[in-house]
Design an enzyme around this catalytic site. Structure first.
Site, mmCIF file in Angstrom:
data_model
loop_
_atom_site.group_PDB
_atom_site.id
_atom_site.type_symbol
_atom_site.label_atom_id
_atom_site.label_comp_id
_atom_site.label_asym_id
_atom_site.label_seq_id
_atom_site.Cartn_x
_atom_site.Cartn_y
_atom_site.Cartn_z
ATOM 1 N N GLU A 154 5.280 -15.286 0.755
ATOM 2 C CA GLU A 154 4.285 -15.893 1.650
ATOM 3 C C GLU A 154 3.168 -16.630 0.922
ATOM 4 O OE1 GLU A 154 2.893 -13.024 4.488
ATOM 5 O OE2 GLU A 154 4.849 -12.829 5.438
ATOM 6 N N GLU B 198 11.744 -10.575 5.807
ATOM 7 C CA GLU B 198 10.735 -9.655 6.353
ATOM 8 C C GLU B 198 10.679 -9.819 7.863
ATOM 9 O OE1 GLU B 198 7.051 -9.441 4.173
ATOM 10 O OE2 GLU B 198 5.891 -9.159 6.021
#
Length: 987
Positions: A468, A542
């Protein structure tokens, strides 16, 4: 000095074309290296140079290599009392704890792995993301600590290469060896090593000191603080296999895993001496039963101070494959021989298997579809923080396997090697994640070190380059990712790369170059992306981030609890059922990883204080199952699952509807309340069943059916009040090796032995026998009770003020240091003043006396503490040398109990002043330490449960854990610590 790795001196393999189907095994680098029993040595006839090679008949010549655990008996001090403790002007004379002569007599003894944060209290003003522990930029005194370890090296180590290996220190570690600064390592997650051959005192004492500074954060979650992974001392001959210098992988003809398999071995040979050598590199492959499956060898000419890569190959006709259900491991034994003698020998475990990420079929293991049903996990656990003993890694992986989980993403950093070993042995697929996006020298060095260390593990099936990153959609990030992916493929052409990207249907930036597109959330965007980019494999890196609290069934912001129903997720996330229905229907997504398998400290969501850890886990921080555990178990495992929620203790709610849910993979489920059927319902795939049931105390029972047959039954009951305690170990027989654990569930029960699901009793624990409690927990995200209790060491001190001085005495061994010496004519001297009486380049001898009663001689320890010895001093007690100091700023202390006798005792200090004023200054005290008191371990249960972690000592015997609480019947658990050979370690 050899530079700090991971700047490894390994030759790069040429990059292969970007693979979609990967045939590999991969073997994992094992830490304990072979020393003996690997076959008979036979002289090769007819050669100009005689080589010795292995056959499986009789014991082989021992290898000169040793890999010794350096975990036991460290001295620890929390605080930044000495600053960096570095002297930049001259080498080998660093002051304070970095110096050889520094006394750490009063420091606490700890074993590694060690995380000091669980020892700190919670503080509502501290960082929420890091678990409200008072460390970091605003708590400097709690954020810096020193570790010191003294040990002997035998004379026979002279001529060997000696390397210190740190698996992980959080963070910013400065390492000193025998007073010399050997290196600084800033990352808290990558391992590092230093060659200390030149600095070693073979045949004498050696001192290792590490300053750890955790005042700056790397992540936004709990990271721990300290030497939280293993430390090793590796000894090898000058000609040896380079660190992380073995790479073994397999290829199948036509990518068919039935065999035969070509086993490729790359060995990096290192010669660290001037003498050239003609070496023989021989390899033996042992199958999972230990039988020799192949032998091959190759000569190599080694010039002095060179590295060479030796490439070899063998064939296994009918290989035994590694898989999640049958994790069979081969072993590669690599031997280097010179002139008929073994120069080095290593062992490398590996697995034979094929993997592929296919854009249409998803993930394939050994040619068959294998949906990844995984979880993301941080590296902390209740009681111990980030300092997990090896056995706890196996416990956590086993708990995930019980749920049907077959994969772990190492969020968001390189894992400890022991986690990968547990995954290899238990059968887990690993997404091995790098910490940061970056193509600078340091980030690439960390990435290279991770790949080289982990590429032999069969459990590792894909590399994740980052998580991220804010810049992931930019052209710069695309270029950086291209470089990182190239580096990975150069070092490991057998696996693909992904990254955990929290963007939707976006191809810009990193997604346009990644081997495999990683999905963090955005499950509603996957179809559009797949249509637009049908040739790119995909995986759920995720997903979910469902929040829940074990045993709680309504949201409670004041107490910081979230309902355990599968109803709550942050705005960016989804419930368990929502994401899994999407992924289960789309095999081309390869499955995915849930955020998270376990709750973890820090990052409390959706509430902040009083919460000190997350609610994302399918299990809590102890590994106790929340209700979502059984949702995943229903659809991820092949076992019959039937689970009811909530509990059935609702006094005051009689007649009110209770939301009852059933998690099951049975085709139909029928619900009964106190014997009355509430109806039978059909279970939708990947879903659950639900009833509204008016509360009535008693028994809520469910029956599960398949093809009309009753195949399962479960119930929840209204319990009586708390009456007793039940202790249940994961194992009641463990190894007396100083490392093994028994992980004990503490349950509060009613008089019928049923766990009381709302109990919150405060329990006290006591352990007798050859072991210790190392941590407690209960899984309560809002609990502020300690996880760790430190043994107190009562002490009392007496100031020694009556000193006499004689100037000009010989230094450092004056005759006046003898026990019986007449000093009655000497001048009296005040040792409590701030400056000493000596002039530059002046010597002197100080003496004093004190009375030792029998009680003092029976004390745990007797020390003499100096405020200052300026500049050089040698301390004698009754004529015996007790120690020396050469750092005027070190506040030296010396243990003197072994030199004392009843009656009058004499202390003499020989002083040499170099510059300015000198002498004994700032006071001297005699400190008597009593035996450390056993800490009073205790913990409240949370919704009926708590956990105690007991670690074995090094002596076999029986341990007895007792639990008691007011109003409850006590419980006692017996644990046997059986005789076991501990891992080779530094004494």
């Amino acid at each position: 000095m050899r530079p700090n790795t991971p700047l490894h001196p390994l030759k790069r393999a040429s990059r292969s074309p970007r693979p979609i189907l990967l045939d590999l095994p991969a073997a994992f680098w094992q830490h304990i290296l072979v020393k003996h029993n690997f076959g008979r040595l036979i002289l090769a006839a007819g050669a100009a140079i005689f080589f010795i090679f292995l056959t499986p008949a009789r014991a082989a010549e021992p290898s000169p290599r040793e890999r010794l655990l350096l975990d036991f008996g460290w001295k620890f001090h929390l605080g930044d009392d000495w600053g960096l403790s570095e002297r930049l002007a001259k080498a080998g004379v660093n002051p304070g704890p970095a110096g050889r002569a520094f006394s750490d007599a009063h420091w606490r003894t700890v074993n590694l792995p060690h995380d000091w944060l669980p020892e700190l209290p919670f503080d509502s003003t501290a960082s929420a993301d890091h678990g409200f522990k008072p460390f970091g930029p605003e708590f400097h005194s709690n954020s810096v600590a020193w570790y010191r370890r003294a040990f002997q090296l035998p004379e026979e180590d002279r001529g060997r290469r000696l390397v210190l290996e740190f698996d992980g220190v959080y963070r910013d570690a400065r390492v000193f060896f025998n007073g010399y600064f050997v290196g600084r390592h800033a990352s808290g997650y990558s391992g590092f090593r230093y060659d200390v051959t030149d600095l070693a005192n073979c045949g004498g004492a050696n001192t290792l000191a590490v300053r750890v500074d955790a005042s700056e954060f790397e992540g936004w979650f709990y990271e721990g603080a300290g030497i939280y992974r293993h430390v090793w001392l590796t000894k090898s001959g000058p000609l040896h296999v380079a660190p992380d210098g073995t790479f073994v992988y397999s290829k199948f003809e036509g990518n068919v895993p039935a065999g035969p398999a070509a086993i490729h071995v790359q060995t990096q040979v290192q010669n660290e001496e001037n003498t050239p050598a003609q070496a023989l590199v021989s390899c033996d492959i042992l199958d999972p039963s230990g039988t020799q499956a192949a032998h091959f060898e190759q000569p190599v000419a080694m010039e002095g101070w060179t590295n060479k890569e030796v490439s070899q190959e063998a064939t296994l006709d009918k290989p035994i494959l590694w898989s999640v259900n049958s994790p069979k491991l081969y072993k590669l034994v690599t031997t280097i021989q010179v002139d008929g003698k073994v120069a080095d020998r290593t062992e490398t475990e590996f697995g034979v298997r094929t993997i592929a990420f296919d854009p249409n079929k998803g993930f394939l293991l050994n040619g068959e579809f294998c949906e990844i049903k995984g979880s993301c996990n941080h590296q902390d656990h209740a009681g111990v923080g980030s300092a997990l003993p090896d056995r706890l890694q196996y416990f956590r992986v086993s708990r995930l396997k019980d749920m049907g989980d077959n994969g772990i993403r190492t969020s968001h950093n390189a894992p400890t090697p022991e986690l990968l070993e547990a995954c290899d042995r238990l059968g887990m697929l690993v997404m091995d994640e790098n910490r940061l996006l970056g193509s600078d020298a340091q980030n690439l060095a960390d990435l290279e070190g991770q790949i080289l260390r982990d590429r032999n593990h069969p459990s590792v099936v894909i590399w994740s380059l980052f998580n991220e990153e804010d810049q992931q959609t930019t052209p710069t990030a695309r270029r950086i990712t291209t470089t990182m992916q190239r580096v990975v493929h150069d070092l490991d052409p057998t696996r693909l790369c992904t990254a955990a990207g929290n963007v939707g249907n976006t191809y810009d930036g990193v997604n346009s170059v990644l081997d495999v597109r990683g999905w963090n959330y955005h499950p509603d965007d996957v179809d559009a992306y797949h249509r637009e980019h049908p040739g790119q494999p995909e995986i759920g890196t995720e997903q979910a981030s469902t929040v829940s609290t074990r045993g709680i069934y309504s949201n409670d912001a004041k107490r910081g609890y979230v309902s355990a129903y599968d109803d709550n997720a942050p705005p960016w996330a989804n419930t368990a059922e929502y994401w899994w229905k999407i992924f289960a229907a789309r095999p081309w997504l390869s499955g995915g990883f849930v955020w998270t398998g376990f709750d973890y400290r820090g990052e409390p969501t959706p509430y902040s204080w009083p919460c000190v850890n997350s609610h994302f886990g399918i299990m809590d921080t102890c590994g106790f199952a929340k209700d979502n555990f059984y949702y995943y178990q229903s659809w991820w495992s092949d076992r019959t699952v039937l689970h009811l929620l909530p509990h059935w203790n609702w006094p005051g709610k009689e007649g009110q509807n209770i939301d009852v849910r059933c998690l099951s993979n049975c085709k139909e489920v029928e619900l009964f309340l106190n014997g009355t059927s509430l109806g039978r319902k059909t279970m939708p795939a990947n879903s659950h069943l639900q009833w509204q049931v008016p509360y009535s105390p008693g028994v809520l029972l469910a029956k599960g059916y398949k093809d009309g047959q009753d195949i399962a039954e479960t119930k929840v009951e209204t319990t009586g009040p708390a009456a007793g305690i039940k202790l249940t170990p994961d194992r009641d027989s463990i190894n007396a090796d100083g490392e093994d654990l028994s992980i004990i569930t503490v349950a509060v029960t009613d008089s019928a032995g049923r766990i009381v699901p709302v109990a919150d009793n405060h329990i006290e624990f006591a352990l007798n026998g050859p072991g210790k409690i190392i941590g407690v927990g209960n899984g309560d995200a809002s609990c502020h009770e300690p996880d760790v209790y430190i043994a107190e060491q009562p002490s009392h001190s007496t100031a020694l003020r009556d000193w006499r001085i004689k100037r000009g005495a010989q230094y450092p061994q004056p005759k006046e240091a003898a026990e019986k010496f007449d000093d009655s004519g000497w001048d009296k001297v005040n040792v409590s003043r701030q400056g000493g009486p000596l002039n530059p380049r002046e010597t002197a001898i100080y003496r004093t006396e004190f009375e030792a009663a029998p009680a003092m001689l029976a004390a745990y320890s007797v020390n003499i503490d100096f405020g200052m010895i300026d500049d050089d001093g040698v301390v004698y007690v009754n004529g015996h040398k007790a120690g020396e100091s050469h750092d005027w700023n070190s506040q030296p202390a010396f243990a003197i109990g072994q030199f004392l006798h009843e009656g009058v005792n004499t202390i003499a200090v020989s002083i040499q002043n170099r510059d300015g004023e000198g002498g004994i200054n700032k006071g001297v005290s005699l400190v008597v330490l009593d035996k450390p008191a056993a800490p009073d371990w205790q913990r409240s249960v949370f919704n009926g449960l708590a956990q105690v972690i007991v670690q074995a000592g090094r002596e076999p015997g029986a341990m007895s854990l007792t639990a008691r609480a007011p109003g409850l019947a006590n419980a006692t658990l017996n644990i046997t610590a059986g005789a076991a050979a501990p891992r080779p370690s530094v004494p």
